[in-house]
Scaffold this active site. Structure first.
Site, PDB file in Angstrom:
ATOM      1  N   ARG A 156      30.283 -28.275 -61.789  1.00 30.79           N
ATOM      2  CA  ARG A 156      31.197 -28.142 -63.047  1.00 30.79           C
ATOM      3  C   ARG A 156      31.158 -26.697 -63.699  1.00 30.79           C
ATOM      4  O   ARG A 156      32.131 -26.238 -64.223  1.00 30.79           O
ATOM      5  CB  ARG A 156      30.728 -29.254 -64.112  1.00 30.79           C
ATOM      6  N   CYS A 248      33.830 -37.972 -77.333  1.00 31.91           N
ATOM      7  CA  CYS A 248      35.268 -38.624 -77.154  1.00 31.91           C
ATOM      8  C   CYS A 248      34.648 -40.228 -76.847  1.00 31.91           C
ATOM      9  O   CYS A 248      35.138 -40.883 -75.903  1.00 31.91           O
ATOM     10  CB  CYS A 248      36.152 -38.101 -75.773  1.00 31.91           C
TER      11      CYS A 248
END
Length: 494
Positions: A156, A248
């Site tokens: 990532r 989230c």
């Protein structure tokens, strides 16, 4: 899963928890999670505002796809499900970033300012980091302050680096655990963003796999990990500094209860956030009942036009710590990237001559004339004098060039880090302009039209001021230097 298949059912444990929490509102959330997710785009190098000194105007090929404005931020717009912005050539030139609309509120909460020292602690894939960079007026000639982007996962962090490069954001990029950074960087930052890894309940309609990966145990595991990350973040924050925590997900264990724990165990004050359209106050009754928890914000997808999100803004108590601060809040502590070195006197002379030839004599700052050498790559120094010994550093700044034997070759990141509205564009006198169709061909690796050049030189390729990369013109041809690993054959001019 194909686009026409139904998503997996909602996890039973999640259904039970939300039914208990929401009561009569639960059916509204349930139905919203089976609806279509919203799409949005945040403008980056271009702007809807009349600001010719900083951003470029919106090309018509982009403007025709922009819908209503996202109401809690600026220069962001909803787009239709079939808007092809990911396939337009302007995407590869960093004109904009496709981003979930709720996530855009996070940087609004952080409110980074030029001249500050800002850390994005869990930064990949880079949507929030690049938004911070835009707010800090990040250019190739120095972020006004210091921007650090960290990501613990190796795969990532490379995606993060690619997005920072594409959008031209100059930052120090590290690949470290928060606790190792906290040991090295105590009391260093004015603002820190912790967009925490979470159970992802807010992504249930955007990412069906999130439903399959969810479990009650994963919620608890995420909450424990979030607390570890927050402890490190607090250590790195200066007194008076701001910390934004976001997730989230919907569940209180990772949201209100985590913030209550942070407030109770550290000298942190929860500050009020704006009442953004479609957002609700957080729920004190889902934690310890302290009314200050209502200062945080939640977006429920049946109330606001976005995916599920939670955002809280906190401040570290005490006056600003000035123990290691000089002009403009920049630390005086010394430190360079691990493995970094300066050029020798002979190399500096060769570098300076090459740089002046490449930029056609542009007046360059010290950071460019005296770069850091990491392996065979030359970087501007965006480290802000942070101590970096022993830390994994992906990029200490903008990679200007690579050294190949006795010669230098300009790096793609340098080309992408400037545009024609920069206060000083070092490449303006070495520019090679293309139209949109030609830029699509350039990104496939095709040769460029001849210029009639009589000697060899590097040229900065751009589309109406949006950077595309490098080419080298030689008598009789123009060689395409667009990196092979980034080439695409599916881009559209409009």
């Amino acid at each position: 899963m194909s686009m026409n298949s139904s998503p997996p059912p909602l996890p039973p444990g999640f259904v039970a928890e939300m039914d208990k929490r929401l009561g009569t509102e639960w059916p509204e959330l349930r139905d919203a999670l089976d609806a279509t997710a919203n799409r949005a785009v945040r403008l980056h190098r271009v702007s809807s505002k009349n600001d010719p000194g900083q951003f470029l105007p919106i090309p018509a090929a982009i403007a025709k796809h922009l819908g209503p404005a996202v109401p809690w931020t600026t220069d962001a717009f909803y787009i239709s499900q079939d808007a092809p912005l990911g396939k337009l050539v302007y995407h590869e030139l960093g004109a904009y970033y496709l981003q979930e609309p709720s996530a855009m509120a996070v940087v609004e909460a952080l409110a980074p300012r030029p001249g500050e020292r800002v850390l994005d602690l869990c930064a990949a894939p880079g949507g929030k980091t690049t938004a911070i960079g835009r707010r800090m007026q990040s250019t190739a000639f120095g972020v006004e302050g210091l921007l650090v982007a960290n990501e613990i996962h190796q795969t990532r962090v490379r995606i993060l680096g690619q997005n920072l490069e594409r959008l031209g954001v100059a930052a120090l990029v590290t690949n470290e655990s928060p606790d190792r950074l906290a040991t090295a960087w105590q009391n260093q930052f004015d603002a820190i963003l912790v967009d925490a890894p979470c159970s992802g309940e807010g992504m249930f309609r955007k990412d069906p796999d999130a439903r399959l990966e969810w479990s009650v145990d994963s919620v608890t595991a995420c909450a424990l990990r979030q607390r570890d990350i927050l402890q490190s973040a607090v250590r790195m924050l200066r007194k008076g500094g701001r910390l934004v925590y976001s997730t989230c997900t919907f569940n209180p264990e990772e949201n209100e209860q985590t913030i209550a724990w942070l407030r109770d165990n550290f000298d942190m004050t929860l500050l009020p956030l704006p009442t953004w359209p479609g957002w609700d106050e957080a729920r004190p009754d889902w934690a310890d009942g302290n009314p200050d928890l209502a200062n945080a914000r939640r977006l429920w997808p049946y109330r606001g036009r976005g995916e599920g999100h939670f955002v809280a803004l906190l401040q570290k108590e005490g006056s600003v710590d000035s123990g290691s601060v000089t002009t403009d809040g920049i630390s005086t502590r010394k430190g360079v990237a691990s493995g970094a070195a300066r050029l020798s006197a002979r190399e500096t002379h060769e570098w300076t001559a090459w740089l002046r030839e490449t930029t056609r004599g542009a007046d360059l700052p010290e950071a460019w004339q005296n770069p850091r050498l990491v392996g065979n790559a030359l970087f501007t120094d965006q480290t802000g004098a942070l101590p970096l010994d022993g830390l994994r550093v992906l990029r200490p700044g903008v990679c200007i060039a690579t050294r190949k034997g006795v010669r230098f070759e300009p790096h793609h990141q340098w080309a992408m880090s400037v545009q024609s509205v920069d206060p000083i564009n070092p490449l303006a006198n070495a520019a090679y302009s293309l139209n949109a169709a030609e830029t699509c061909q350039f990104i496939t690796g095709q040769a460029l039209p001849q210029t009639g050049a009589t000697k060899s030189s590097y040229v900065w390729v751009h589309l109406n001021g949006l950077p595309a990369g490098w080419a080298k013109q030689v008598p009789g041809r123009v060689n395409n230097l667009y990196p092979k690993g980034l080439r695409r054959v599916d881009l559209l001019p409009e």
